[in-house]
Design a protein around this motif. Structure first.
Motif, PDB file in Angstrom:
ATOM      1  N   UNK A  96      -1.809   1.796 -11.519  1.00  0.00           N
ATOM      2  CA  UNK A  96      -1.697   0.708 -10.550  1.00  0.00           C
ATOM      3  C   UNK A  96      -0.337   0.802  -9.864  1.00  0.00           C
ATOM      4  N   UNK A  97      -0.381   0.803  -8.537  1.00  0.00           N
ATOM      5  CA  UNK A  97       0.854   0.847  -7.765  1.00  0.00           C
ATOM      6  C   UNK A  97       0.931  -0.441  -6.950  1.00  0.00           C
ATOM      7  N   UNK A  98       2.000  -1.194  -7.141  1.00  0.00           N
ATOM      8  CA  UNK A  98       2.087  -2.447  -6.392  1.00  0.00           C
ATOM      9  C   UNK A  98       3.199  -3.327  -6.902  1.00  0.00           C
ATOM     10  N   UNK A  99       2.882  -4.588  -7.126  1.00  0.00           N
ATOM     11  CA  UNK A  99       3.884  -5.521  -7.628  1.00  0.00           C
ATOM     12  C   UNK A  99       4.523  -6.322  -6.508  1.00  0.00           C
ATOM     13  N   UNK A 100       5.583  -7.025  -6.891  1.00  0.00           N
ATOM     14  CA  UNK A 100       6.225  -7.940  -5.949  1.00  0.00           C
ATOM     15  C   UNK A 100       6.832  -7.193  -4.755  1.00  0.00           C
ATOM     16  N   UNK A 101       7.375  -5.992  -4.981  1.00  0.00           N
ATOM     17  CA  UNK A 101       7.950  -5.256  -3.838  1.00  0.00           C
ATOM     18  C   UNK A 101       6.852  -4.935  -2.822  1.00  0.00           C
ATOM     19  N   UNK A 102       5.684  -4.539  -3.311  1.00  0.00           N
ATOM     20  CA  UNK A 102       4.573  -4.235  -2.405  1.00  0.00           C
ATOM     21  C   UNK A 102       4.074  -5.501  -1.709  1.00  0.00           C
ATOM     22  N   UNK A 103       3.995  -6.568  -2.482  1.00  0.00           N
ATOM     23  CA  UNK A 103       3.407  -7.803  -1.977  1.00  0.00           C
ATOM     24  C   UNK A 103       4.203  -8.352  -0.795  1.00  0.00           C
TER      25      UNK A 103
END
Ligand SMILES: *[C@@H]1O[C@H](CO)[C@@H](O)[C@H](O)[C@H]1NC(C)=O
Ligand SMILES: *[C@@H]1O[C@H](CO)[C@@H](O)[C@H](O)[C@H]1NC(C)=O
Ligand SMILES: *[C@@H]1O[C@H](CO)[C@@H](O)[C@H](O)[C@H]1NC(C)=O
Ligand SMILES: CC(=O)N[C@H]1CO[C@H](CO)[C@@H](O)[C@@H]1O
Length: 247
Positions: A96-103
């Motif tokens: 899974x690639x994402x998180x708050x930085x992506x959001x």
């Protein structure tokens, strides 16, 4: 003093085996393995249950040895680490690639750099307002066996930009390597931040429904295609940030 370790062995067979290692001070290891599976044991856990998660802002470095513009120079340390685990479980890695930085990121189709962190955010643990370009997704090819869960920005509340990003994901990453899409990150923390303070669970559900429908439509998927991972919730909510939530 004694300490105990509980290891859950992940097996392909239908029988789940729990190995209980009791390690006394002497370092002798006693393995107790039940002869029969207890009647109330859980069903066998899928060997692909353990997953890997990367913040958007750090994924490229783990995947591509700082050679961000293309997929040359894969980061072999990361490849070996993931291979060591998935070799044991005999599965394709779920990443899974994402998180708050992506959001909190936006997508820029004409940008050559894989991502640009604004000056005001440099040095922060989780920088916000990162600009992502198409080449961001090139390094995903460095885990050729991966089954990706790709996060799509939601905190930014810009559906058309998030649709552009979702389309680019499917252009660059082979569809066979995409396991799921995830919309946003920890939206139980949006109220009073990324959304008005009165933003409720009902508002969240309604907007998630609209977004998933519109993103699926833009990607040419049927409305019922099971492509979305459930939202990931923050365990630190409320005014005190107490795990489990205080508000
Ligand atoms: C499972 O069954 C055993 C034996 O009948 C019982 O001692 C145990 O409490 C049960 N465990 C659960 C989680 O129900
Ligand atoms: C990929 O990046 C490397 C290092 O920057 C460069 O030497 C190589 O020419 C690039 N390859 C392509 C196809 O752009
Ligand atoms: C797309 O979003 C709009 C609201 O912005 C909503 O009315 C519509 O039903 C959504 N479309 C789909 C296919 O879900
Ligand atoms: C500046 C900004 O938009 N921050 C948001 C980043 O994403 C989190 C959720 O992951 C929101 O709570 C912030 O408001």
């Amino acid at each position: 003093m004694r300490w105990f370790s509980l290891t859950l062995a992940l097996l392909h067979t239908r029988e789940a085996e729990v190995v209980l290692g009791v390690q006394p001070e002497t370092n002798d290891r006693v393995i107790i393995s039940p002869q029969n599976v207890p009647h109330n044991a859980s069903r066998a856990i899928s060997p692909s249950f353990p997953g890997f998660a990367f913040e958007e802002m750090s994924f490229c470095y783990y995947a591509a040895d700082l050679t961000l513009r293309n997929k040359s120079n894969p980061n072999q340390v990361s490849q070996n680490l993931i291979q060591a685990i998935t070799g044991k479980t005999q599965t394709q890695p779920r990443i899974r690639v994402g998180g708050t930085s992506l959001d909190n990121s936006s997508y820029h189709p004409d940008q050559a750099e894989p991502f640009i962190i604004p000056d005001s955010q440099k040095g922060k643990g989780i920088p916000k307002n990162i600009k992502i370009g198409p080449s961001y997704f090139y390094s995903f090819a460095n885990f050729p066996q991966a089954q990706y869960v790709v996060d799509i920005p939601w905190a930014t509340n810009d559906l058309s930009n998030s649709i552009l990003l979702a389309k680019e994901v499917y252009k660059v990453i082979d569809a066979s390597n995409i396991y799921a899409l995830e919309i946003g990150n920890e939206p139980n923390n949006y109220h009073g931040n990324a959304r008005p303070s009165g933003w409720s669970m009902a508002d969240l559900a309604s907007q998630w429904h609209d977004w998933s429908g519109n993103i699926s439509k833009a990607l040419g998927f049927s409305e019922n295609k099971k492509i979305y991972q459930a939202i990931a919730l923050s365990s630190e909510t409320g005014t005190t940030g107490f795990p489990g939530g205080t508000a």
